[in-house]
Design a protein around this motif. Structure first.
Motif, mmCIF file in Angstrom:
data_model
loop_
_atom_site.group_PDB
_atom_site.id
_atom_site.type_symbol
_atom_site.label_atom_id
_atom_site.label_comp_id
_atom_site.label_asym_id
_atom_site.label_seq_id
_atom_site.Cartn_x
_atom_site.Cartn_y
_atom_site.Cartn_z
ATOM 1 N N ARG A 1 12.872 62.316 3.354
ATOM 2 C CA ARG A 1 13.851 63.099 3.675
ATOM 3 C C ARG A 1 14.743 62.525 4.515
ATOM 4 O O ARG A 1 16.115 62.830 4.609
ATOM 5 C CB ARG A 1 13.279 64.473 3.805
ATOM 6 N N ARG A 2 14.280 61.995 5.624
ATOM 7 C CA ARG A 2 15.367 61.469 6.731
ATOM 8 C C ARG A 2 16.053 60.195 6.061
ATOM 9 O O ARG A 2 17.034 59.808 6.814
ATOM 10 C CB ARG A 2 14.402 60.963 7.762
ATOM 11 N N LYS A 3 16.041 59.618 4.968
ATOM 12 C CA LYS A 3 16.796 58.776 4.227
ATOM 13 C C LYS A 3 18.045 59.303 4.002
ATOM 14 O O LYS A 3 19.049 58.164 3.758
ATOM 15 C CB LYS A 3 16.064 57.882 3.235
ATOM 16 N N TYR A 4 18.291 60.276 3.921
ATOM 17 C CA TYR A 4 19.765 60.905 3.401
ATOM 18 C C TYR A 4 20.293 61.944 4.298
ATOM 19 O O TYR A 4 19.684 62.579 5.153
ATOM 20 C CB TYR A 4 19.298 61.430 2.077
ATOM 21 N N ASN A 5 21.460 61.744 4.493
ATOM 22 C CA ASN A 5 22.641 62.615 5.275
ATOM 23 C C ASN A 5 23.106 63.772 4.550
ATOM 24 O O ASN A 5 23.209 64.829 4.970
ATOM 25 C CB ASN A 5 23.707 61.589 5.555
ATOM 26 N N TYR A 6 23.234 63.747 3.066
ATOM 27 C CA TYR A 6 23.926 64.686 2.477
ATOM 28 C C TYR A 6 23.162 64.795 1.243
ATOM 29 O O TYR A 6 22.359 64.088 0.830
ATOM 30 C CB TYR A 6 25.418 64.401 1.847
#
Length: 438
Positions: free
Chosen positions: A328-333
């Motif tokens: 989940r932390r791989k994405y900003n949006y």
């Protein structure tokens, strides 16, 4: 002074993602922006010398160099504004260019194939639509332009927005508040109305915070050279003795400072309707959606392909949960699509850490009859609960997902029994711009 600021607006151009978006004087989008009365709009007053000096000092404050004397030359201020903002824009562009050369971002895709052209933001002060690289510089200029209308409000915005260290901001606000308290308690004591700029506490705690001096000048402090025993003259900020009404106004302005919040660009959800399509689950996202480097992305994909079967056998529940959190932390949006009962699709952009209530609010505001209860079903059949304060990432809705919309069955049955018709779905403004997924 007004002509001077108008000239600056002509000289400095900001790129905008939306056509025709320009810096305006709209203040309705931000709660901290003071609204001028209709009479004030019709009859502009020439800014006081203090307001001009505050605006000049605000611009000088941006420079990370030794603070110069406050200037009021229109040409000097204009040139300084241009230099600072152009330098910031160039630095941002160079940083992005370097990132692309080094492959630090996810590989750039053909814009024509993307599900959304990018991530955009709205300036709460002007309403302009901005790209990620444009937002900070644009907001800084918008705040500086506020000095012409309300130097107190502009300096409060400056303090809370230009400084990233929240602890430093709090310390400066507390000290300035103490200055005001001492003056109000001892209005005839001259020592409380004189601030020595070379004072260690002032230098370390107040002067080091952008906007603090501008706020003091907005309160009425003036820069003055005064003799110091055994030394040459030194610069002080001196406040003339205040009337009881002026002291009450100072307290009100102190309260505005204490209530101040950073001015932040708001994520533009870019609502878009699409006709029914078999491509609803196909997403091509721009690089802004990712936190991964190209090399990391390639490595992750290879590992997932090689080890998925082994991991499904050997991982414990705790191990799987930790891996999901890393994922989940791989994405900003997150780009979300909602399939409606008529087959049409509603699309919007969200932060990965936006909560479920924000998603439901977005859908409700897009519907003609959003007041009626409805349900959203995530991939895999998970029913999302509007009341749950859970992030989209925690619901595995990043970086993109297709959701299914349905009206509350019990309410629909009551409507049908009463002879009512099925409600119209999307608002006309969305249907007017409906597109076909490529």
């Amino acid at each position: 002074m007004k002509k001077f600021f108008d000239d600056i607006k002509k000289d400095i151009k900001f790129k905008s993602a939306g056509p025709g978006k320009k810096l305006t004087d709209d203040t309705s989008a931000h709660p901290n922006v003071a609204h001028a009365s209709s009479s004030a709009k019709n009859h502009r007053y020439v800014p006081t010398e203090g307001a001009q000096r505050a605006g000049a000092a605000a611009l000088a404050r941006i420079e990370q160099q030794q603070r110069p004397k406050v200037h009021t030359s229109h040409d000097a201020i204009r040139n300084q504004v241009k230099r600072e903002l152009e330098a910031e824009a160039a630095a941002l562009a160079e940083k992005e260019k370097a990132g692309g050369v080094e492959g630090s971002k996810v590989p750039v895709k053909d814009p024509a194939s993307l599900s959304v052209s990018g991530v955009y933001f709205t300036c709460p002060l002007t309403g302009a639509t901005l790209s990620k690289s444009e937002r900070e510089v644009h907001i800084k200029e918008a705040i500086l332009m506020r000095f012409e209308e309300d130097s107190v409000e502009a300096s409060v915005m400056m303090i809370h927005t230009f400084n990233k260290d929240r602890e430093k901001v709090k310390a400066a606000v507390d000290i300035i508040s103490k200055y005001v308290e001492n003056i109000c308690k001892n209005p005839t004591e001259e020592k409380y109305r004189k601030l020595k700029l070379s004072n260690k506490v002032f230098q370390e705690k107040v002067a080091s915070v952008d906007g603090s001096r501008e706020f003091l000048q907005a309160l009425g402090f003036n820069s003055t050279l005064l003799p110091v025993e055994g030394q040459e003259e030194e610069e002080f900020l001196v406040l003339p003795e205040q009337s009881p009404d002026s002291l009450e106004l100072m307290k009100e302005r102190r309260d505005r400072l204490q209530r101040g919040e950073p001015v932040r660009a708001q994520l533009d959800r870019q609502p878009q309707a699409f006709r029914p399509s078999q491509n609803a689950t196909r997403f091509e996202l721009p690089s802004e959606f990712y936190n991964l480097t190209a090399e990391e992305l390639k490595k992750e994909q290879q590992q997932r392909s090689d080890l998925v079967e082994k991991n499904s056998m050997l991982r414990t529940k705790a191990m799987r949960e930790r891996e999901e959190q890393r994922e989940r932390r791989k994405y900003n949006y997150s780009l979300l699509r909602i399939r409606l009962p008529d087959g049409n699709l509603l699309q919007g952009t969200f932060y990965a850490w936006d909560r479920l209530p924000a998603l439901f609010e977005f859908v409700r505001e897009s519907l003609v009859d959003g007041w009626q209860p409805f349900e959203l079903i995530a991939p895999g059949g998970q029913k999302l609960q509007e009341a749950e304060d859970v992030a989209l990432a925690e619901c595995n809705l990043v970086p993109a997902a297709l959701l299914t919309f349905s009206w509350d069955s019990a309410v629909q049955a009551d409507i049908a029994a009463a002879g009512g018709k099925s409600p119209t779905l999307l608002k006309p403004e969305l249907l007017e711009t409906i597109k076909t997924l490529s």
